[in-house]
Design a protein around this motif. Structure first.
Motif, PDB file in Angstrom:
ATOM      1  N   ILE A 189       0.836  -1.205   0.000  1.00 19.01           N
ATOM      2  CA  ILE A 189       0.000   0.000   0.000  1.00 19.01           C
ATOM      3  C   ILE A 189       0.869   1.252   0.000  1.00 19.01           C
ATOM      4  CG2 ILE A 189      -1.734   1.301   1.276  1.00 19.01           C
ATOM      5  CD1 ILE A 189      -2.858  -1.222   0.036  1.00 19.01           C
ATOM      6  N   GLY A 190       1.865   1.300   0.889  1.00 20.38           N
ATOM      7  CA  GLY A 190       2.706   2.484   0.979  1.00 20.38           C
ATOM      8  C   GLY A 190       3.532   2.734  -0.263  1.00 20.38           C
ATOM      9  N   THR A 223       1.370   3.793  -3.186  1.00 16.03           N
ATOM     10  CA  THR A 223       0.955   5.185  -2.966  1.00 16.03           C
ATOM     11  C   THR A 223       2.085   6.144  -3.332  1.00 16.03           C
ATOM     12  OG1 THR A 223      -0.549   4.534  -1.187  1.00 16.03           O
ATOM     13  CG2 THR A 223       0.138   6.841  -1.243  1.00 16.03           C
ATOM     14  N   ALA A 262       0.259   4.595   6.225  1.00 19.88           N
ATOM     15  CA  ALA A 262       0.075   3.337   5.498  1.00 19.88           C
ATOM     16  C   ALA A 262       0.812   2.224   6.232  1.00 19.88           C
ATOM     17  CB  ALA A 262       0.576   3.480   4.065  1.00 19.88           C
ATOM     18  N   SER A 271      -1.137   1.345  12.195  1.00 18.34           N
ATOM     19  CA  SER A 271      -1.677   2.700  12.039  1.00 18.34           C
ATOM     20  C   SER A 271      -2.590   3.062  13.209  1.00 18.34           C
ATOM     21  CB  SER A 271      -2.465   2.816  10.727  1.00 18.34           C
ATOM     22  OG  SER A 271      -1.666   2.531   9.603  1.00 18.34           O
ATOM     23  N   ILE A 308      -9.541   5.278   3.468  1.00 12.99           N
ATOM     24  CA  ILE A 308      -8.771   6.027   2.474  1.00 12.99           C
ATOM     25  C   ILE A 308      -9.255   7.472   2.483  1.00 12.99           C
ATOM     26  CG2 ILE A 308      -8.103   6.205   0.044  1.00 12.99           C
ATOM     27  CD1 ILE A 308      -8.961   3.264  -0.254  1.00 12.99           C
ATOM     28  N   ASN A 322      -4.338   5.436   4.428  1.00 13.92           N
ATOM     29  CA  ASN A 322      -4.489   4.403   3.405  1.00 13.92           C
ATOM     30  C   ASN A 322      -4.194   3.078   4.109  1.00 13.92           C
ATOM     31  OD1 ASN A 322      -4.946   3.109   1.026  1.00 13.92           O
ATOM     32  ND2 ASN A 322      -3.252   4.039  -0.099  1.00 13.92           N
ATOM     33  N   THR A 323      -5.205   2.560   4.790  1.00 15.63           N
ATOM     34  CA  THR A 323      -5.015   1.385   5.645  1.00 15.63           C
ATOM     35  C   THR A 323      -6.345   0.664   5.806  1.00 15.63           C
ATOM     36  OG1 THR A 323      -4.091   0.631   7.755  1.00 15.63           O
ATOM     37  CG2 THR A 323      -5.418   2.627   7.806  1.00 15.63           C
ATOM     38  N   SER A 380      -6.414   2.010  -4.517  1.00 13.45           N
ATOM     39  CA  SER A 380      -6.353   2.843  -3.316  1.00 13.45           C
ATOM     40  C   SER A 380      -5.278   3.914  -3.449  1.00 13.45           C
ATOM     41  CB  SER A 380      -6.066   1.971  -2.088  1.00 13.45           C
ATOM     42  OG  SER A 380      -7.062   0.996  -1.906  1.00 13.45           O
ATOM     43  N   ALA A 381      -4.123   3.520  -3.972  1.00 14.73           N
ATOM     44  CA  ALA A 381      -3.010   4.460  -4.129  1.00 14.73           C
ATOM     45  C   ALA A 381      -3.350   5.562  -5.119  1.00 14.73           C
ATOM     46  CB  ALA A 381      -1.764   3.710  -4.582  1.00 14.73           C
TER      47      ALA A 381
END
Length: 418
Positions: free
Chosen positions: A11-12, A15, A252, A257, A366, A377-378, A391-392
């Motif tokens: 995810i990170g 992104t 992320a 988180s 998000i 974003n998690t 998502s990114a």
């Protein structure tokens, strides 16, 4: 803008890529020594928009009791004194209604479909390779009751325009020839031809390389200790290598988180649900899976990744415990050994677990928080790999003051305030 992405999983890193593409100056900070070394490392390998569904649904509480009593059951609960576990479980149970299930699924499927399309576009634009295959997913039913129970799922698939096939045993074997030798063990299947597979760790590594080529900086082996707020903004962060400041921050960090958001007195209902996998070298490709087979009885995904078979499953609610329990390994070995006997070298298999960041209702978180320069974003749960690219891209659009391609207004943290 100068942006810090906190977390170097799929995810990170994804992104960071889309933020760099939008023209931002991006730094990824992660406590590990490289990308995708935690939850993204050895997941089941599925990119399955058709299975983008909340875990919380009608009938789940009764099913959970049955799963807990099974020898190779898909659910394990190891109670702790952590109040966040019990609060999360209560919130999840509140979402186990027909109305909430429909609402939450309606929030998840468009994002999952958009994410798969975004991944395809990324692949065409960059040529990125990650042991990918586009050969669909086969949900395999061992009993007639399971097959008869697909009517509700089929109606949902129809409503979202997702392609599907109801298969008899011959159809299942045509899709997955490796099942020919165990024909007597299943009665049929539901196939989603639009699903894909791929190695999430390999993808994230390649994405990190693409990020570096676009000017993204990676700071590995750096722990984030505190996040400092100043009224409605994040002022800076304290790390193991000193204080750092940026114009904007993206949270992320998966399950971790939640702790930082509580530190900021803005809690989010994200809790870790542990999953396990084994990665098995292929010994006989002729009887190995072609793509992904979902063993419905044990909720185990068996996926072909190049010259390996990835077998993933189990929902274990045990907090942040990362102990590898051998009973979970036996369940994974039982499923793949029963359906694809002789396909892999079990003695050479590697065993792994990771913490999936789950929300109690299912959809991820998000969007912007109450702090004007902090974004989330998690909370993608088991669908982080499925939803990563979408998502990114959506979050990069939001940060860049662009209108996203899909409506994600109900994916922000404010839905829990409502």
């Amino acid at each position: 803008m100068k942006i810090f992405v906190l977390g170097g999983g799929v995810i990170g890193v994804t992104t960071a890529y889309f933020l760099a593409e939008a023209g931002h100056q991006v730094t990824v900070i992660d406590r590990q020594k490289g990308p995708a070394l935690e939850t993204s490392f050895a997941n089941a390998g599925e990119i399955s928009p058709g299975y983008a569904s909340p875990w919380a649904g009608p009938g789940v509480p009764l099913k959970a009791i049955k799963w807990l009593l099974m020898k190779h059951g898909p659910l394990v609960v190891r109670p702790t004194l952590d109040p966040h576990m019990w609060i999360w479980l209560v919130k999840m149970l509140r979402n186990c209604t027909t109305e909430r299930y429909a609402l939450n699924k309606a929030r998840m499927v468009p994002l999952a479909e958009y994410s798969r399309d975004t991944l395809k576009a990324l692949r065409e634009a960059t040529g990125i390779a990650y042991d990918e295959r586009a050969k669909g997913t086969l949900q395999l039913f061992r009993t007639q009751q399971q097959l008869d129970g697909t009517s509700g799922d089929v109606e949902v698939l129809k409503s979202y325009g997702v392609s599907y096939e109801i298969l008899d045993p011959d159809g299942c074997i045509a899709a997955e020839p490796g099942l020919a030798g165990v024909r007597e063990k299943f009665v049929g299947g539901l196939r989603l031809p639009g699903d894909e597979t791929g190695d999430c760790k390999m993808f994230t590594d390649r994405m990190a390389e693409l990020c570096v080529a676009r000017g993204v900086t990676f700071e590995y082996d750096v722990s984030i200790r505190r996040i400092i707020r100043n009224r409605n903004r994040i002022a800076n962060i304290s790390t193991s290598k000193g204080w750092r400041a940026a114009d904007a921050y993206v949270m992320a960090m998966g399950s971790y988180s939640a702790g930082f958001m509580r530190q900021l007195k803005r809690p989010i209902p994200v809790y870790p649900v542990k999953g396990y996998s084994i990665t098995v070298p292929i010994k006989d490709a002729a009887v190995a899976p072609v793509s992904t087979v979902m063993d419905e009885t044990y909720k185990v995904a068996i996926t072909r990744l190049g010259d390996r078979i990835r077998v993933g499953g189990t929902a274990e609610i045990s907090g942040f415990d990362l102990e590898l329990h051998e009973s979970r390994r036996r369940t994974l070995e039982h499923s793949v050994g029963d359906l694809f006997p002789g396909s892999g070298d079990m003695r050479a298999a590697t065993f792994w677990c990771g913490l999936r960041p789950m929300t109690p209702d299912g959809p991820p978180l998000i969007g912007r928080t109450e702090f004007s320069n902090l974004y989330l974003n998690t909370g993608h749960g088991t669908l982080g790999w499925t939803m990563a690219c979408g998502s990114a891209k959506v979050l990069a659009d939001i940060i860049s003051s662009r209108v996203p391609d899909i409506d994600v207004r109900d994916l922000g943290p404010e839905r829990y305030v409502k």
